[in-house]
Design a protein around this motif. Structure first.
Motif, PDB file in Angstrom:
ATOM      1  N   SER A 292       0.607  -1.426  -0.119  1.00  0.00           N
ATOM      2  CA  SER A 292       0.041  -0.021   0.071  1.00  0.00           C
ATOM      3  C   SER A 292       0.852   1.300  -0.037  1.00  0.00           C
ATOM      4  O   SER A 292       0.510   2.220  -0.539  1.00  0.00           O
ATOM      5  CB  SER A 292      -0.995   0.018   1.155  1.00  0.00           C
ATOM      6  OG  SER A 292      -1.886  -1.031   1.295  1.00  0.00           O
ATOM      7  N   PHE A 293       2.127   1.095   0.537  1.00  0.00           N
ATOM      8  CA  PHE A 293       2.713   2.404   0.856  1.00  0.00           C
ATOM      9  C   PHE A 293       4.054   2.507  -0.465  1.00  0.00           C
ATOM     10  O   PHE A 293       4.558   3.525  -0.342  1.00  0.00           O
ATOM     11  CB  PHE A 293       3.508   2.194   1.999  1.00  0.00           C
ATOM     12  CG  PHE A 293       2.903   2.966   3.104  1.00  0.00           C
ATOM     13  CD1 PHE A 293       2.518   4.115   3.457  1.00  0.00           C
ATOM     14  CD2 PHE A 293       2.351   1.803   4.186  1.00  0.00           C
ATOM     15  CE1 PHE A 293       1.715   4.387   4.412  1.00  0.00           C
ATOM     16  CE2 PHE A 293       1.573   1.932   5.246  1.00  0.00           C
ATOM     17  CZ  PHE A 293       1.213   3.560   5.295  1.00  0.00           C
ATOM     18  N   VAL A 294       4.036   1.602  -1.255  1.00  0.00           N
ATOM     19  CA  VAL A 294       4.963   1.666  -2.197  1.00  0.00           C
ATOM     20  C   VAL A 294       4.606   2.826  -3.426  1.00  0.00           C
ATOM     21  O   VAL A 294       5.381   3.711  -3.631  1.00  0.00           O
ATOM     22  CB  VAL A 294       5.365   0.333  -3.203  1.00  0.00           C
ATOM     23  CG1 VAL A 294       6.056   0.508  -4.224  1.00  0.00           C
ATOM     24  CG2 VAL A 294       5.994  -0.817  -2.277  1.00  0.00           C
ATOM     25  N   PRO A 295       3.433   2.642  -3.789  1.00  0.00           N
ATOM     26  CA  PRO A 295       2.925   3.927  -4.648  1.00  0.00           C
ATOM     27  C   PRO A 295       2.874   5.285  -4.161  1.00  0.00           C
ATOM     28  O   PRO A 295       2.929   6.321  -4.770  1.00  0.00           O
ATOM     29  CB  PRO A 295       1.645   3.557  -5.321  1.00  0.00           C
ATOM     30  CG  PRO A 295       1.311   2.544  -4.162  1.00  0.00           C
ATOM     31  CD  PRO A 295       2.322   1.605  -3.630  1.00  0.00           C
ATOM     32  N   LEU A 296       2.869   5.120  -2.586  1.00  0.00           N
ATOM     33  CA  LEU A 296       2.476   6.507  -1.964  1.00  0.00           C
ATOM     34  C   LEU A 296       3.922   7.123  -1.746  1.00  0.00           C
ATOM     35  O   LEU A 296       4.177   8.140  -1.872  1.00  0.00           O
ATOM     36  CB  LEU A 296       1.873   6.282  -0.567  1.00  0.00           C
ATOM     37  CG  LEU A 296       0.646   5.751  -0.617  1.00  0.00           C
ATOM     38  CD1 LEU A 296      -0.039   5.490   0.991  1.00  0.00           C
ATOM     39  CD2 LEU A 296      -0.381   6.922  -1.142  1.00  0.00           C
ATOM     40  N   ALA A 297       5.139   6.065  -1.528  1.00  0.00           N
ATOM     41  CA  ALA A 297       6.405   6.697  -1.383  1.00  0.00           C
ATOM     42  C   ALA A 297       6.950   7.434  -2.624  1.00  0.00           C
ATOM     43  O   ALA A 297       7.446   8.430  -2.641  1.00  0.00           O
ATOM     44  CB  ALA A 297       7.354   5.668  -1.030  1.00  0.00           C
ATOM     45  N   ASP A 298       6.544   6.938  -3.741  1.00  0.00           N
ATOM     46  CA  ASP A 298       6.794   7.313  -4.999  1.00  0.00           C
ATOM     47  C   ASP A 298       6.075   8.754  -5.524  1.00  0.00           C
ATOM     48  O   ASP A 298       6.497   9.395  -6.172  1.00  0.00           O
ATOM     49  CB  ASP A 298       6.456   6.378  -6.104  1.00  0.00           C
ATOM     50  CG  ASP A 298       7.205   5.065  -6.244  1.00  0.00           C
ATOM     51  OD1 ASP A 298       8.471   5.149  -5.744  1.00  0.00           O
ATOM     52  OD2 ASP A 298       6.850   3.971  -6.810  1.00  0.00           O
ATOM     53  N   ARG A 299       4.775   8.738  -4.870  1.00  0.00           N
ATOM     54  CA  ARG A 299       3.855  10.022  -4.995  1.00  0.00           C
ATOM     55  C   ARG A 299       4.495  11.232  -4.345  1.00  0.00           C
ATOM     56  O   ARG A 299       4.118  12.449  -4.621  1.00  0.00           O
ATOM     57  CB  ARG A 299       2.528   9.451  -4.690  1.00  0.00           C
ATOM     58  CG  ARG A 299       1.557  10.527  -5.198  1.00  0.00           C
ATOM     59  CD  ARG A 299       0.057  10.143  -4.805  1.00  0.00           C
ATOM     60  NE  ARG A 299      -0.260   8.738  -5.592  1.00  0.00           N
ATOM     61  CZ  ARG A 299      -0.909   8.015  -5.116  1.00  0.00           C
ATOM     62  NH1 ARG A 299      -1.791   8.303  -4.099  1.00  0.00           N
ATOM     63  NH2 ARG A 299      -1.196   6.601  -5.785  1.00  0.00           N
ATOM     64  N   TYR A 300       5.078  11.035  -2.973  1.00  0.00           N
ATOM     65  CA  TYR A 300       5.654  12.078  -2.243  1.00  0.00           C
ATOM     66  C   TYR A 300       6.913  11.576  -1.771  1.00  0.00           C
ATOM     67  O   TYR A 300       7.285  11.386  -0.706  1.00  0.00           O
ATOM     68  CB  TYR A 300       4.488  12.063  -0.898  1.00  0.00           C
ATOM     69  CG  TYR A 300       3.208  12.065  -1.135  1.00  0.00           C
ATOM     70  CD1 TYR A 300       2.498  13.250  -1.478  1.00  0.00           C
ATOM     71  CD2 TYR A 300       2.154  11.253  -1.150  1.00  0.00           C
ATOM     72  CE1 TYR A 300       1.164  13.472  -1.801  1.00  0.00           C
ATOM     73  CE2 TYR A 300       0.777  11.131  -1.508  1.00  0.00           C
ATOM     74  CZ  TYR A 300       0.574  12.513  -1.816  1.00  0.00           C
ATOM     75  OH  TYR A 300      -0.782  12.642  -2.098  1.00  0.00           O
ATOM     76  N   PRO A 301       7.885  11.882  -2.566  1.00  0.00           N
ATOM     77  CA  PRO A 301       9.145  11.581  -2.528  1.00  0.00           C
ATOM     78  C   PRO A 301       9.908  12.314  -1.435  1.00  0.00           C
ATOM     79  O   PRO A 301      10.979  12.133  -0.850  1.00  0.00           O
ATOM     80  CB  PRO A 301       9.929  11.590  -3.871  1.00  0.00           C
ATOM     81  CG  PRO A 301       8.869  12.494  -4.544  1.00  0.00           C
ATOM     82  CD  PRO A 301       7.579  12.328  -4.017  1.00  0.00           C
ATOM     83  N   GLN A 302       9.268  13.597  -1.060  1.00  0.00           N
ATOM     84  CA  GLN A 302       9.795  14.428  -0.230  1.00  0.00           C
ATOM     85  C   GLN A 302       9.753  14.044   1.155  1.00  0.00           C
ATOM     86  O   GLN A 302      10.187  14.475   2.098  1.00  0.00           O
ATOM     87  CB  GLN A 302       9.269  15.793  -0.547  1.00  0.00           C
ATOM     88  CG  GLN A 302       7.654  15.999   0.141  1.00  0.00           C
ATOM     89  CD  GLN A 302       6.874  15.635  -0.839  1.00  0.00           C
ATOM     90  OE1 GLN A 302       7.136  14.688  -1.564  1.00  0.00           O
ATOM     91  NE2 GLN A 302       5.657  16.327  -0.706  1.00  0.00           N
TER      92      GLN A 302
END
Length: 303
Positions: free
Chosen positions: A101-111
């Protein structure tokens, strides 16, 4: 490697379930490092019952967590190699889709250096006791702190930290018995915002062997809460009031901190016998950060 789970192990009762929930993740690029803090519960045998190359075991030469639980957390951190690190526990559980669930979120918010899963609080039998609220997918630091002070449910296993940033900032923030260390560390890591899951992905367990529920440690809990209050006053930057929203956050963070401190102290003190209250009142009376007015308020509402 993207994710490292570090697990400081002391209790064996739920450890097998905890390890299984991590190794059963649908996202496979992970490591799990179990660090046995000289437990008498046969931690090695439990770990060796799993046959997974992603799992490793270390045993401390001497017990660390008994004297300083956060020192054990930071010791465990030295074994991690992943870009992100999760401090797991020996009694909580992860849903299979926690990492995926967090892999795409980490890519979406790299900051963002901090991600947070919604939790279900469960009892010793795994039955749901409380459900975490739903928050925006991305929270600014001020928004996150606001929710943290106003009812956000939490515990350290729900957080995913960018490992190198956590290391560079000195590791997990230390308070007695690690009370409020999860909250302080999260605030420290929230400078560039907090990414939150919309689904409940962690089951946070309350049981009779959970340190959070041990009333014999109430004096240390009061000391930790007072230290947490001082830490927040020192480390939270005052909010610059420029519009209606920032004014709201200023009133409910900057001006609210002393109320939050009183509320937390009262909630702890109301549940303990009178003689233990006396011991805690003395600790509060000697604290130099609280105003006389706030001390009197705590005493009055705790009797």
């Amino acid at each position: 490697m993207k994710f490292s789970f570090i697990l400081p192990a002391w209790k064996g009762r739920y450890l097998r379930e905890s390890i299984a929930s991590i190794l059963s993740q649908t996202y496979r690029d992970l490591e799990l490092v179990v660090v046995d803090d000289c437990s008498p519960d046969g931690i090695r045998q439990i770990v060796e019952s799993f046959h997974d190359e992603r799992l490793s075991y270390h045993r401390n030469e001497k017990n660390i967590g008994g004297g300083d639980l956060v020192a054990q957390w930071n010791h465990c951190l030295t074994f991690a190699r992943g870009e992100y690190v999760i401090l797991a526990t020996d009694d909580d559980l992860y849903e299979p889709d926690f990492l995926s669930s967090f892999v795409p979120l980490a890519d979406r918010y790299p900051q963002a250096d901090l991600m947070r899963a919604r939790i279900l609080q469960v009892n010793a039998s795994g039955e749901i006791m409380a459900i975490d609220s739903c928050y925006k997918e991305y929270l600014s630091r001020d928004e996150f702190v606001y929710h943290l002070l106003h009812g956000m449910r939490g515990g350290v296993p729900q957080y995913i930290f960018r490992r190198q940033v956590l290391v560079d900032r000195g590791g997990f923030v230390s308070f007695p018995k690690a009370w409020a260390s999860d909250d302080a560390t999260a605030v420290m890591m929230a400078e560039h915002g907090v990414v939150t899951s919309q689904e409940h992905l962690v089951r946070f367990r309350w049981s009779d062997i959970n340190i959070s529920g041990d009333s014999n440690l109430i004096a240390e809990k009061i000391i930790a809460r007072l230290q947490h209050y001082e830490w927040l006053k020192t480390n939270l930057k005052p909010i610059n009031v420029i519009d209606e929203k920032s004014n709201f956050l200023h009133k409910n963070i900057d001006l609210y901190l002393h109320v939050f401190n009183k509320t937390v102290l009262i909630s702890h003190l109301k549940r303990i016998p009178f003689m233990r209250k006396i011991e805690c009142f003395r600790i509060i009376y000697l604290n130099k950060q609280m105003s006389i007015k706030d001390k009197i308020s705590v005493f009055k509402h705790s009797i």
